[in-house]
Design an enzyme around this catalytic site. Structure first.
Site, PDB file in Angstrom:
ATOM      1  N   SER A 147       4.332  -6.427  -4.798  1.00  0.00           N
ATOM      2  CA  SER A 147       3.809  -6.859  -3.498  1.00  0.00           C
ATOM      3  C   SER A 147       4.210  -8.276  -3.125  1.00  0.00           C
ATOM      4  CB  SER A 147       2.273  -6.735  -3.472  1.00  0.00           C
ATOM      5  OG  SER A 147       1.677  -7.708  -4.305  1.00  0.00           O
ATOM      6  N   SER A 152       2.345  -4.118   0.560  1.00  0.00           N
ATOM      7  CA  SER A 152       1.326  -5.045   0.080  1.00  0.00           C
ATOM      8  C   SER A 152      -0.025  -4.690   0.685  1.00  0.00           C
ATOM      9  CB  SER A 152       1.698  -6.493   0.454  1.00  0.00           C
ATOM     10  OG  SER A 152       0.650  -7.381   0.132  1.00  0.00           O
ATOM     11  N   LYS A 205      -1.552 -13.376  -3.792  1.00  0.00           N
ATOM     12  CA  LYS A 205      -0.949 -13.293  -2.462  1.00  0.00           C
ATOM     13  C   LYS A 205      -0.643 -14.708  -1.967  1.00  0.00           C
ATOM     14  CE  LYS A 205      -1.803  -8.818  -2.332  1.00  0.00           C
ATOM     15  NZ  LYS A 205      -0.701  -7.829  -2.498  1.00  0.00           N
ATOM     16  N   SER A 244       2.883  -5.779  -9.931  1.00  0.00           N
ATOM     17  CA  SER A 244       3.410  -4.948  -8.850  1.00  0.00           C
ATOM     18  C   SER A 244       4.438  -5.734  -8.049  1.00  0.00           C
ATOM     19  CB  SER A 244       2.279  -4.485  -7.926  1.00  0.00           C
ATOM     20  OG  SER A 244       1.814  -5.573  -7.125  1.00  0.00           O
TER      21      SER A 244
END
Length: 311
Positions: A91, A259, A146, A89
């Site tokens: 994010s 996100s 992340k 993705s």
């Protein structure tokens, strides 16, 4: 899916290794004995075909002996050293793009067994700014990636699309009554451009964000409203403020308005850490439009300029 594959690799390694060991200790000596008897009673040398008829090696044993070294090496490498991941993705844009294939250093934050993920050896703790792969706290079958923003004891505020950090007291410093010894620090941001990335037709602002000892780029959608109503609500804190618990971390995506991260679901326990993202080893473009004859999952190009260490 990655967890099931790890279990499969371990079981395949153990199974093939056990077959090889039992054959080596029990059946191989018996085959050698039959071959020795046959050679002693024969006047001529025995060729390989005759030996194979006298003491045949079962197909399952041949297969186990051939794959065991390779599977064992893969299992050790993937479980304890590096594991490949694909970015699914946007994010973590602009740092990581859809189509990036990365290597995650598994031993960065400790060595764990590949099945039950029990900590075997303590190594290092995540540093602020590290890009980390971890098991999603709400569904540990799913891997997330992340950036580490908050360390244990930090107080984090995300307000008006700006990050504020009040670090926990450094070791040896006198702690105040609130257990914090520094003022809130607004994280510095400098605009890089406004026309490189888009969300639909909306241009995103690319900024350089400076954490203590680490600089990276982020994306902001200036038109997107902050969804404070969806934020994870910690007891005794404001809606956009969080205090990171012991042995936990506050993680955020670099694409701040696109996100799902600690702002929405809370903190990442130390036990959920998988490893540190360190290298992009391949990066594919996927630009198949609706009129393309190729399926959307077929790459249309390779972004060689993206290969290298992850900042």
């Amino acid at each position: 899916m990655a967890g099931y594959f790890s279990v499969f690799l371990v079981l395949l390694t153990l199974g093939s290794g056990l077959i090889w060991l039992v054959d080596h200790l029990v059946y191989a000596p018996k085959r050698r004995e039959r071959i020795a008897i046959a050679k002693g009673s024969s006047q001529a040398d025995l060729d390989d075909d005759v030996i194979a008829q006298i003491a045949p090696v079962p197909a399952i044993t041949e297969g186990a002996k051939s794959i065991f070294p390779m599977i064992a090496a893969i299992t050790i490498f993937r479980s304890f050293i590096f594991e490949p991941f694909q970015i699914p993705s946007g994010s973590m844009m602009p740092t990581l793009l859809v189509g990036d294939f990365i290597l995650v250093q598994k031993y960065s934050y400790g060595i764990k067994d590949p099945v039950w993920r029990t900590q075997l050896v303590e190594v290092n703790e995540p540093k602020r700014g590290d890009i980390v792969v971890f098991k999603f706290p709400l569904d540990e079958k799913v891997d997330f990636i992340k950036r580490t923003i908050g360390l244990p004891g930090d107080r984090i505020v995300y307000r008006n699309k700006r990050l504020y950090i009040k670090p926990n007291c450094a070791e040896g410093q006198e702690k105040s009554g609130e257990m914090f010894c520094a003022e809130f620090n607004a994280v510095d941001m400098d605009i890089i451009n406004r026309d490189e990335f888009y969300q639909g037709l909306m241009p995103l602002v690319r900024l350089k964000e400076t954490l203590p000892g680490q600089t990276h780029d982020i994306l902001i959608n200036p038109e997107a409203l902050e969804s404070k109503g969806r934020y994870y609500q910690q007891q005794d804190t404001r809606a956009d403020e969080w205090v990171v618990p012991e042995d936990s971390y506050f993680m955020m995506g670099d694409n701040r308005d696109n996100s799902q991260d600690s702002r929405m679901w809370g903190f990442v326990p130390k036990a959920n850490l998988v490893g540190k993202a360190v290298f992009i080893w391949m990066s594919f473009e996927f630009e198949n439009g609706p009129d393309s004859l190729l399926p959307s999952f077929v790459p249309t190009g390779v972004r060689f300029e993206r290969l290298g260490s992850i900042q």
